[in-house]
Motif scaffolding. Structure first.
Motif, PDB file in Angstrom:
ATOM      1  N   GLU A  52       0.827  -1.219   0.000  1.00 49.05           N
ATOM      2  CA  GLU A  52       0.000   0.000   0.000  1.00 49.05           C
ATOM      3  C   GLU A  52       0.854   1.258   0.000  1.00 49.05           C
ATOM      4  O   GLU A  52       0.385   2.329  -0.370  1.00 49.05           O
ATOM      5  CB  GLU A  52      -0.921   0.004   1.225  1.00 49.05           C
ATOM      6  CG  GLU A  52      -2.141  -0.872   1.085  1.00 49.05           C
ATOM      7  CD  GLU A  52      -3.410  -0.193   1.597  1.00 49.05           C
ATOM      8  OE1 GLU A  52      -3.343   0.974   2.019  1.00 49.05           O
ATOM      9  OE2 GLU A  52      -4.469  -0.836   1.554  1.00 49.05           O
ATOM     10  N   LYS A  53       2.093   1.116   0.425  1.00 48.72           N
ATOM     11  CA  LYS A  53       2.987   2.269   0.509  1.00 48.72           C
ATOM     12  C   LYS A  53       3.772   2.482  -0.789  1.00 48.72           C
ATOM     13  O   LYS A  53       4.688   3.307  -0.827  1.00 48.72           O
ATOM     14  CB  LYS A  53       3.954   2.102   1.682  1.00 48.72           C
ATOM     15  CG  LYS A  53       3.256   2.061   3.046  1.00 48.72           C
ATOM     16  CD  LYS A  53       2.470   3.329   3.313  1.00 48.72           C
ATOM     17  CE  LYS A  53       1.781   3.321   4.664  1.00 48.72           C
ATOM     18  NZ  LYS A  53       0.955   4.536   4.878  1.00 48.72           N
ATOM     19  N   LEU A  54       3.410   1.731  -1.822  1.00 49.90           N
ATOM     20  CA  LEU A  54       4.002   1.912  -3.144  1.00 49.90           C
ATOM     21  C   LEU A  54       2.997   2.580  -4.064  1.00 49.90           C
ATOM     22  O   LEU A  54       1.842   2.152  -4.158  1.00 49.90           O
ATOM     23  CB  LEU A  54       4.375   0.555  -3.747  1.00 49.90           C
ATOM     24  CG  LEU A  54       5.707  -0.075  -3.367  1.00 49.90           C
ATOM     25  CD1 LEU A  54       5.792  -1.470  -3.962  1.00 49.90           C
ATOM     26  CD2 LEU A  54       6.871   0.769  -3.838  1.00 49.90           C
ATOM     27  N   GLY A  55       3.426   3.625  -4.767  1.00 44.03           N
ATOM     28  CA  GLY A  55       2.605   4.248  -5.806  1.00 44.03           C
ATOM     29  C   GLY A  55       3.343   4.146  -7.121  1.00 44.03           C
ATOM     30  O   GLY A  55       4.516   4.525  -7.198  1.00 44.03           O
ATOM     31  N   VAL A  56       2.692   3.613  -8.147  1.00 41.97           N
ATOM     32  CA  VAL A  56       3.356   3.343  -9.427  1.00 41.97           C
ATOM     33  C   VAL A  56       2.557   3.968 -10.562  1.00 41.97           C
ATOM     34  O   VAL A  56       1.331   3.813 -10.628  1.00 41.97           O
ATOM     35  CB  VAL A  56       3.485   1.820  -9.670  1.00 41.97           C
ATOM     36  CG1 VAL A  56       4.211   1.554 -10.979  1.00 41.97           C
ATOM     37  CG2 VAL A  56       4.202   1.150  -8.502  1.00 41.97           C
ATOM     38  N   VAL A  57       3.258   4.668 -11.462  1.00 42.49           N
ATOM     39  CA  VAL A  57       2.611   5.247 -12.641  1.00 42.49           C
ATOM     40  C   VAL A  57       3.502   4.995 -13.854  1.00 42.49           C
ATOM     41  O   VAL A  57       4.677   5.359 -13.854  1.00 42.49           O
ATOM     42  CB  VAL A  57       2.366   6.763 -12.497  1.00 42.49           C
ATOM     43  CG1 VAL A  57       1.534   7.273 -13.676  1.00 42.49           C
ATOM     44  CG2 VAL A  57       1.676   7.093 -11.187  1.00 42.49           C
ATOM     45  N   TYR A  58       2.910   4.364 -14.878  1.00 46.89           N
ATOM     46  CA  TYR A  58       3.608   4.151 -16.145  1.00 46.89           C
ATOM     47  C   TYR A  58       3.206   5.247 -17.142  1.00 46.89           C
ATOM     48  O   TYR A  58       2.367   6.096 -16.852  1.00 46.89           O
ATOM     49  CB  TYR A  58       3.264   2.775 -16.711  1.00 46.89           C
ATOM     50  CG  TYR A  58       3.963   1.634 -16.007  1.00 46.89           C
ATOM     51  CD1 TYR A  58       5.254   1.253 -16.368  1.00 46.89           C
ATOM     52  CD2 TYR A  58       3.331   0.931 -14.974  1.00 46.89           C
ATOM     53  CE1 TYR A  58       5.899   0.213 -15.734  1.00 46.89           C
ATOM     54  CE2 TYR A  58       3.966  -0.123 -14.333  1.00 46.89           C
ATOM     55  CZ  TYR A  58       5.262  -0.478 -14.721  1.00 46.89           C
ATOM     56  OH  TYR A  58       5.900  -1.509 -14.086  1.00 46.89           O
TER      57      TYR A  58
END
Length: 285
Positions: free
Chosen positions: A76-82
């Motif tokens: 939950e503490k990871l935010g990922v955007v491609y």
């Protein structure tokens, strides 16, 4: 200062490409720019960090844990955007919020709508009918709204106009004001990295060229523009890479040559990150 991300001797082989023994660390409270030309291995590295592909060798730690053993709370503490939309294209802004508030324990609806407004994202149309830039912005908003500690971004600013890029970079600066938060930010727009990055990590043909403090990188190097006869007299010990041009030579060099250039009236300047990358990639080393 603790490291939020640690990559140690990571390798991954494909038929025509190999990521080779890459090692670096991203401290808490910092933004790291990940640079390299297309095909250098940036996305392979990001996918390795996210455990989307299995590495052949090495280890990766996120929040001090092996990346393949992250708990649900840690994920939950990871935010990922491609650089492409990963959200359901039939949903609008409100519907996206209704879905993700059920997925993330730390979903912050007030923050979500605040950033939507700040980024001037249309709320009445579905994701599929938005421009490419707005789609990327919505993906970024979702990544930020569950209060991640580590943002991993793969080439997301290329689709944004200059004004919106500046707004997004301001959000990144605000994000790392919390010294527990960090960003790993892959981008071809090196001027963005010059504006916000604390560290620069450069990968070329699957190999780590350097990973270092951005200010030190720019301060420790010179870009020398000179005649071939002037270049011939330079101490090549301090030359990192050079390229012959029709009107002379462009060389990337240690700033230990600065006094010599001043004495000999040889033109030099502080290089940009892009100039460093291109000379090392395309020039003679």
């Amino acid at each position: 200062m603790s490291n939020i991300l640690e990559i140690n001797n990571v390798s991954k082989s494909y038929q025509n490409f190999m990521l080779q023994n890459v090692s670096f660390a991203l401290p808490e409270g910092c933004i790291m720019g990940l640079i390299g030309i297309n095909g250098a291995g940036k996305t392979t590295l990001i996918n390795s960090v996210l455990n989307l592909i299995r590495i052949d060798q090495g280890d990766i730690k996120i929040f001090g844990m092996e990346h393949g053993n992250l708990t649900t709370d840690a994920k939950e503490k990871l935010g990922v955007v491609y650089d492409e939309n990963c959200l359901p294209e039939g949903l609008n802004i409100k519907e996206i919020c209704n879905v993700f508030c059920r997925i993330y324990k730390s979903w912050d609806e007030k923050l979500y709508y605040s950033i939507i407004e700040k980024m001037e994202i249309p709320s009445s149309v579905s994701i599929g009918k938005m421009s490419r830039g707005n789609k990327i912005k919505v993906n970024l908003v979702v990544a930020l709204t569950h209060h991640p500690r580590l943002l991993i971004l793969d080439e997301i600013t290329a689709s944004l106009d200059p004004i919106m890029r500046n707004n997004v970079l301001a959000i990144f600066r605000e994000f790392v004001q919390d010294e527990k938060n960090s960003i790993l930010f892959s981008s071809h727009i090196t001027t963005d990295l010059e504006n916000v990055a604390d560290y620069i990590t450069f990968i070329d043909n699957g190999k780590l060229i350097f990973s270092m403090n951005k200010d030190s990188l720019l301060d420790d190097n010179l870009l020398i523009r000179c005649k071939e006869s002037e270049f011939a007299r330079l101490d090549k010990t301090f030359i990192t890479a050079y390229e012959n041009k029709p009107n002379g030579v462009i060389a990337l060099a240690s700033n230990q040559l600065k006094q010599y250039c001043l004495d000999e009236l040889i033109n030099f300047e502080e290089p940009t990150i892009e100039e460093i990358m291109l000379l090392i990639t395309k020039g003679v080393r």
